[in-house]
Design a protein around this motif. Structure first.
Motif, mmCIF file in Angstrom:
data_model
loop_
_atom_site.group_PDB
_atom_site.id
_atom_site.type_symbol
_atom_site.label_atom_id
_atom_site.label_comp_id
_atom_site.label_asym_id
_atom_site.label_seq_id
_atom_site.Cartn_x
_atom_site.Cartn_y
_atom_site.Cartn_z
ATOM 1 N N TYR A 1 7.516 18.149 68.199
ATOM 2 C CA TYR A 1 8.694 19.005 68.214
ATOM 3 C C TYR A 1 9.204 18.946 69.653
ATOM 4 N N PHE B 1 12.240 20.147 72.615
ATOM 5 C CA PHE B 1 13.152 21.222 72.973
ATOM 6 C C PHE B 1 13.864 20.886 74.293
ATOM 7 N N TYR C 1 15.751 23.376 77.148
ATOM 8 C CA TYR C 1 16.087 24.717 77.595
ATOM 9 C C TYR C 1 16.954 24.616 78.844
ATOM 10 N N LEU D 1 17.242 28.606 74.998
ATOM 11 C CA LEU D 1 17.177 27.406 74.182
ATOM 12 C C LEU D 1 18.556 26.772 74.050
ATOM 13 N N LYS E 1 16.811 22.032 69.639
ATOM 14 C CA LYS E 1 15.449 21.604 69.343
ATOM 15 C C LYS E 1 15.449 20.585 68.217
ATOM 16 N N SER F 1 6.037 19.932 72.009
ATOM 17 C CA SER F 1 4.995 20.775 71.432
ATOM 18 C C SER F 1 3.629 20.174 71.724
ATOM 19 N N GLY G 1 -0.049 20.814 70.183
ATOM 20 C CA GLY G 1 -0.917 21.535 69.273
ATOM 21 C C GLY G 1 -0.215 22.723 68.659
ATOM 22 N N PHE G 2 -0.926 23.768 68.596
ATOM 23 C CA PHE G 2 -0.539 24.937 67.845
ATOM 24 C C PHE G 2 0.170 25.941 68.743
ATOM 25 N N GLN G 3 1.481 26.066 68.563
ATOM 26 C CA GLN G 3 2.257 27.126 69.204
ATOM 27 C C GLN G 3 2.489 26.951 70.693
ATOM 28 N N LYS G 4 2.043 25.870 71.293
ATOM 29 C CA LYS G 4 2.211 25.725 72.736
ATOM 30 C C LYS G 4 3.242 24.648 73.056
ATOM 31 N N ALA H 1 6.373 32.298 65.451
ATOM 32 C CA ALA H 1 5.430 31.497 64.684
ATOM 33 C C ALA H 1 4.023 32.039 64.716
ATOM 34 N N LEU H 2 3.472 32.184 63.548
ATOM 35 C CA LEU H 2 2.049 32.466 63.442
ATOM 36 C C LEU H 2 1.305 31.141 63.288
ATOM 37 N N ARG H 3 1.988 30.186 62.679
ATOM 38 C CA ARG H 3 1.466 28.834 62.594
ATOM 39 C C ARG H 3 2.569 27.865 62.960
ATOM 40 N N GLY H 4 2.198 26.727 63.472
ATOM 41 C CA GLY H 4 3.214 25.743 63.814
ATOM 42 C C GLY H 4 3.854 26.042 65.150
ATOM 43 N N VAL H 5 4.989 25.450 65.371
ATOM 44 C CA VAL H 5 5.686 25.568 66.648
ATOM 45 C C VAL H 5 7.056 26.152 66.403
ATOM 46 N N ASP H 6 7.408 27.152 67.169
ATOM 47 C CA ASP H 6 8.689 27.805 66.985
ATOM 48 C C ASP H 6 9.349 28.008 68.332
ATOM 49 N N THR H 7 10.608 28.337 68.321
ATOM 50 C CA THR H 7 11.355 28.580 69.551
ATOM 51 C C THR H 7 10.720 29.714 70.329
#
Lengths: 112, 114
Positions: free
Chosen positions: A32, A34, A36, A46, A49, A94, A96-99, B96-102
């Motif tokens: 993913y 982005f 900014y 943002l 994306k 992106s 991994g997970f959420q970072k 996001a709780l899972r995955g990738v979000d803004t």
């Protein structure tokens, strides 16, 4: 680990000229991506994306970016620069997970 | 809807002093983050909280501690400030709780350690 390279810490353009800010990434998984923008003394906002689907992504303020998997690039463009576009721009990928992993930023200078 | 708020906006500390940077979001986001921004280095992740009750180290956690007080609030503590911690600190949140979000960013705290 994912990484982002932004070529050019400073880019100068004239008002009305094409803006091109370069971003290359490395990622072991489908990324993913982005962009900014940071105006002076403010937080990051943002611009646009890319997650999946169409590789040409349109954002706010007339900016767009194209995901090119073969070139591992996600360059940011705008056909005609405006004085209000002067800011610092960050590309992020992106991890991994959420970072997110951010590039070092490119400062866009717009002259009249 | 204030988004992400941070306090204080500016702070000057002496070496060895402690302080806590506060962050709150009103978007009901699950994940929260602390970054530091240094010239020529972009943003580097210090700590993050994927959900209420969890925290994890980022790229540069040494010298910092965090607390996810509740879903809204995520604080960053410097126990013994050092000049190398002079920086601009940003808090961010994402749904996001899972995955990738803004990620949505606060306005930042400019910290100087003398």
């Amino acid at each position: 680990a994912q990484s982002v390279t932004q070529l050019g810490s400073h880019v100068s353009v004239s008002e009305g000229a094409l803006v091109l800010l370069r971003c290359n990434y490395s990622s072991s998984v489908p990324p993913y991506l982005f962009w900014y923008v940071q105006y002076p003394n403010q937080g990051l906002q943002l611009l646009l994306k890319y997650t999946t689907g169409a590789t040409l992504v349109k954002g706010i303020n007339g900016f767009e970016a194209e995901f090119k998997k073969s070139e591992t690039s996600f360059h940011l463009t705008k056909p005609s620069a405006h004085m209000s576009d002067a800011a610092e721009y960050f590309c992020a990928v992106s991890e991994g997970f959420q970072k997110l992993v951010f590039g070092t930023g490119t400062r866009l200078l717009v002259s009249p | 809807n204030a988004g992400v708020t941070q306090t204080p906006k500016f702070q000057v500390l002496k070496t060895g002093q402690s302080m806590t940077l506060q962050c709150a979001q009103d978007m009901n986001h699950n994940s929260m983050y602390w970054y530091r921004q240094d010239p020529g280095m972009g943003l580097r992740l210090i700590y993050y909280s994927a959900s209420e009750g969890t925290t994890d180290k980022g790229e540069v956690p040494n010298g910092y501690n965090v607390s996810r007080l509740n879903k809204r609030e995520f604080s960053l503590r410097l126990e013994s400030a050092a000049p190398s911690q002079t920086s601009v600190y940003f808090c961010a949140s994402s749904e996001a709780l899972r995955g990738v979000d803004t990620q949505y960013f606060g306005p930042g705290t400019r910290l100087t350690v003398l």
